[in-house]
Design an enzyme around this catalytic site. Sequence first.
Site, short mmCIF file in Angstrom:
data_model
loop_
_atom_site.label_atom_id
_atom_site.label_comp_id
_atom_site.label_asym_id
_atom_site.label_seq_id
_atom_site.Cartn_x
_atom_site.Cartn_y
_atom_site.Cartn_z
N ASP A 161 0.55 9.68 -4.31
CA ASP A 161 1.87 9.39 -3.75
C ASP A 161 2.63 10.68 -3.44
O ASP A 161 3.29 10.79 -2.41
CB ASP A 161 2.69 8.52 -4.72
N SER A 183 4.82 3.30 -2.90
CA SER A 183 5.13 4.63 -3.42
C SER A 183 5.88 4.51 -4.75
O SER A 183 5.51 5.11 -5.76
CB SER A 183 5.97 5.37 -2.38
#
Length: 434
Positions: A161, A183
């Site tokens: 991420d 995310s």
Amino acid sequence: MRMYDLILKKKQGGELTREEIDWMIQGYTKGDIPDYQMSAMTMAICFNGMNDRETGDLTLSMRDSGDTVDLSSIDGVKVDKHSTGGVGDKTSIALLPLVSSLGVKLAKMSGRGLGHTGGTIDKLESIPGFKTEISMDAFISQVNNIGMAIMGQTADLAPADKKLYALRDVTATVDQMSLIASSIMSKKLAAGADAIVLDVKCGSGAFMKELDDAKALADAMVRIGRHAGKNCRAVITNMDEPLGRAVGNAIEVREAIDTLKGKGPEDFTKLVLTLGSRMVVCAGLAKDTAEAEEELKKAIDDGSALEQLKRFITAQGGDASCVDDPEILKTAEGVLELKAQADGYVQHIDCDEVGMCSLVLGGGREKKSDIIDPEVGIYLYKKVGDSISKDETMAVLYYNDKEKGLAALERLKAAYHTGTERISPRELIIGEVD
Ligand code: URA
């Protein structure tokens, strides 16, 4: 597998399999897939989207790209909380001791981040002696001993991420719902809790400005949580004006303490009780949110939440006497006041601009290496809907650098919109996904 084929498939509106997503994410994290191919993929996702199954699988792959925290040696249901961020958001500092005083186990990892003020970790560090850099063993044993701990994020959580977000940031691909939700949730899932309560902020001072977007994000994150087998729910809350009255670091800790003394601002107290009751229900310690809220109010009234805050501060090396003597949490000596120009009402406060005032004063970070001044901040005596009289103080600014103080005052002046007609403030709790 070839990245070219996956990009083509997504460009043509196809659905990526779990294996394809995992191959792509692990390959990208290791550096086997170059940025230019990954940016073509994120752009294709922006145009053609991802369904729930793809979004869930993307999240799990990002979660598994680095360390995951094992909380299994802590008995009971471990509950986490996440806020999408806003101005004056000191929620965790009051909420976690309160919820934990009812027996909910909380092992929270927090990042520092960039922004108008510090993150929770920076705010806590304005308490003299308070340590957030503790080992994983100390973190877990503190939760076993006193029921809660908050540590700075040291583990390598969801590195995919981190890399992907940096790429999205420079390729105009941040604002895609599946990418945002995955995310946020990849980091939450890697932190190991059994249940997650999400506070999705909505309004001018939030990442999600529009209600439809905030709802879509809340829905997407709750579905991801369920896909991962977690008990997950979300509350959508107003961020059209700062939360509570204090914006800064030490000054926000003071407000959190006041709230556990039953003397907090109405909106902030309501938020803490709303999120807290959902956390207590997730932990299975109340049959419904109404019962949980009554228990939380009792814990404020009988002082047990405040005692838990003192235990928590002491366990992490901090000076818990600041709870009884808030002067220990120093505010800067330079003071500037924003006065009303005429009789009337506060009609609107530009939330982002109040945040910018804090940043200008030195209360936040523009880049990672910036050092936060914990003493500076803003106190809003008047909020939307409040009446004002000519020359009355609407807000106070605490500064250590006069030039910065004057620059912040100009911005604060522009952030306050006043007039003769009373405008009702927006409801704090706008929606819920459970
Ligand atoms: N916050 C995150 O952590 N990720 C996003 O994509 C957006 C906001």
